[in-house]
Design an enzyme around this catalytic site. Structure first.
Site, short mmCIF file in Angstrom:
data_model
loop_
_atom_site.label_atom_id
_atom_site.label_comp_id
_atom_site.label_asym_id
_atom_site.label_seq_id
_atom_site.Cartn_x
_atom_site.Cartn_y
_atom_site.Cartn_z
N THR A 22 -12.66 19.19 -4.80
CA THR A 22 -11.47 18.81 -4.59
C THR A 22 -10.40 19.55 -5.81
O THR A 22 -9.54 20.00 -5.51
CB THR A 22 -10.93 17.25 -4.02
OG1 THR A 22 -9.74 17.52 -3.65
CG2 THR A 22 -11.38 16.47 -4.99
N CYS B 188 -9.09 8.38 3.70
CA CYS B 188 -7.67 8.10 3.91
C CYS B 188 -7.38 7.20 4.92
O CYS B 188 -6.57 6.30 5.06
CB CYS B 188 -6.81 9.42 4.02
SG CYS B 188 -6.97 10.46 2.64
N ASP C 79 -3.68 16.89 -8.58
CA ASP C 79 -2.79 15.83 -7.83
C ASP C 79 -1.29 16.21 -8.12
O ASP C 79 -0.85 15.89 -9.16
CB ASP C 79 -3.29 14.40 -8.11
CG ASP C 79 -2.62 13.61 -7.23
OD1 ASP C 79 -1.52 13.83 -6.54
OD2 ASP C 79 -2.97 12.31 -7.28
N HIS D 18 0.84 4.74 0.47
CA HIS D 18 -0.26 5.88 1.26
C HIS D 18 0.42 7.16 1.32
O HIS D 18 1.44 7.43 2.21
CB HIS D 18 -0.63 5.25 2.62
CG HIS D 18 -1.81 5.93 3.20
ND1 HIS D 18 -3.18 5.74 2.96
CD2 HIS D 18 -1.89 6.93 4.09
CE1 HIS D 18 -3.94 6.38 3.53
NE2 HIS D 18 -2.96 7.21 4.45
N ARG E 59 0.70 -1.17 0.11
CA ARG E 59 0.06 -0.07 0.12
C ARG E 59 0.87 1.32 -0.04
O ARG E 59 1.62 1.36 1.15
CB ARG E 59 -1.05 -0.01 1.23
CG ARG E 59 -1.55 1.42 1.45
CD ARG E 59 -2.68 1.49 0.43
NE ARG E 59 -3.30 2.90 0.64
CZ ARG E 59 -3.76 3.57 -0.15
NH1 ARG E 59 -3.92 3.03 -1.37
NH2 ARG E 59 -4.34 4.98 0.19
N ARG F 80 1.32 14.78 -6.38
CA ARG F 80 2.04 13.76 -5.91
C ARG F 80 3.07 13.03 -6.92
O ARG F 80 2.59 13.17 -8.01
CB ARG F 80 1.17 12.68 -5.31
CG ARG F 80 0.35 13.22 -4.11
CD ARG F 80 -0.27 12.03 -3.58
NE ARG F 80 -1.47 11.86 -4.47
CZ ARG F 80 -2.53 11.02 -4.25
NH1 ARG F 80 -2.45 10.22 -3.02
NH2 ARG F 80 -3.27 10.68 -5.23
N GLY G 106 -1.80 16.43 1.47
CA GLY G 106 -2.95 17.09 0.51
C GLY G 106 -2.72 16.80 -0.80
O GLY G 106 -2.66 17.95 -1.65
#
Length: 187
Positions: free
Chosen positions: A109, A63, A121, A47, A45, A123, A88
């Site tokens: 969002t 989450c 996003d 995360h 996972r 990330r 975030g």
């Protein structure tokens, strides 16, 4: 990529007895929580940090439920959770709370992130490949709904994508719809 790596330590938790190790990438310190004995093809996972959900139990997202499920799976199957410090969707806590305020005014969002000057996003996942190579892992079963994670992890064979579907509540139904319809999450 310059990364500092901590020693391995024991972490007994309510989800099981794990090993933990930290990986410092610039100013970000990521954490690996893994079973004492990893499976040959572990369930992993990946995360991203969510202080409001993970620590405080916010009902605006799923989450915490996903994190807890990932830890349970790691314990039961010889897997791991890679906890990335990307609060975030990597816009930081201050901007995340500003995005929450915009969501309180009716934006979703994605719209809130755009209003603040960010992509939906922000990330990245290159450190995941580094971490998996550090553990000499060649194949994984990835516990995710996010196709960006599947497509961004390189150098390791993803033999299976395992869905992680959490029961929605009245506070996160719209958020989950946006993840599915606006971001392509496989919900």
């Amino acid at each position: 990529m310059q990364i500092k790596i901590s020693d391995v330590a024991d972490l007994p938790s309510r989800f099981g007895d794990f090993n933990v190790q930290a990986f410092k990438q610039g100013q970000k310190e990521h954490l690996v929580i893994c079973a004492k004995e990893l499976a040959e093809v572990p369930i992993v996972r990946v995360h991203s940090e969510c202080l409001t959900g993970d620590a405080i139990g916010s009902l605006k997202c799923d989450c915490r439920d996903q994190l807890e499920y990932g830890l349970q799976m790691a314990d039961e199957t010889g897997g791991m959770v890679i906890y990335l410090r990307q609060e975030g969707r990597n816009i930081g806590l201050l901007n995340k709370i500003n995005a929450y305020a915009l969501q309180d005014k009716g934006l979703n969002t994605i719209e809130a992130n755009h209003q603040l000057g960010f992509a939906a996003d922000e990330r990245t996942y290159e450190v995941v490949t580094f971490i998996l190579h550090h553990y000499n892992i060649k194949k994984i079963k990835l516990l995710t709904n996010n196709p960006d994670k599947v497509n961004s992890i390189s150098g390791v064979e993803i033999v299976e994508r395992i869905p992680i579907i959490m029961k929605p509540n009245k506070h996160n139904e719209g958020y989950l719809d946006v993840k599915r319809d606006g971001m392509g999450h496989l919900l």
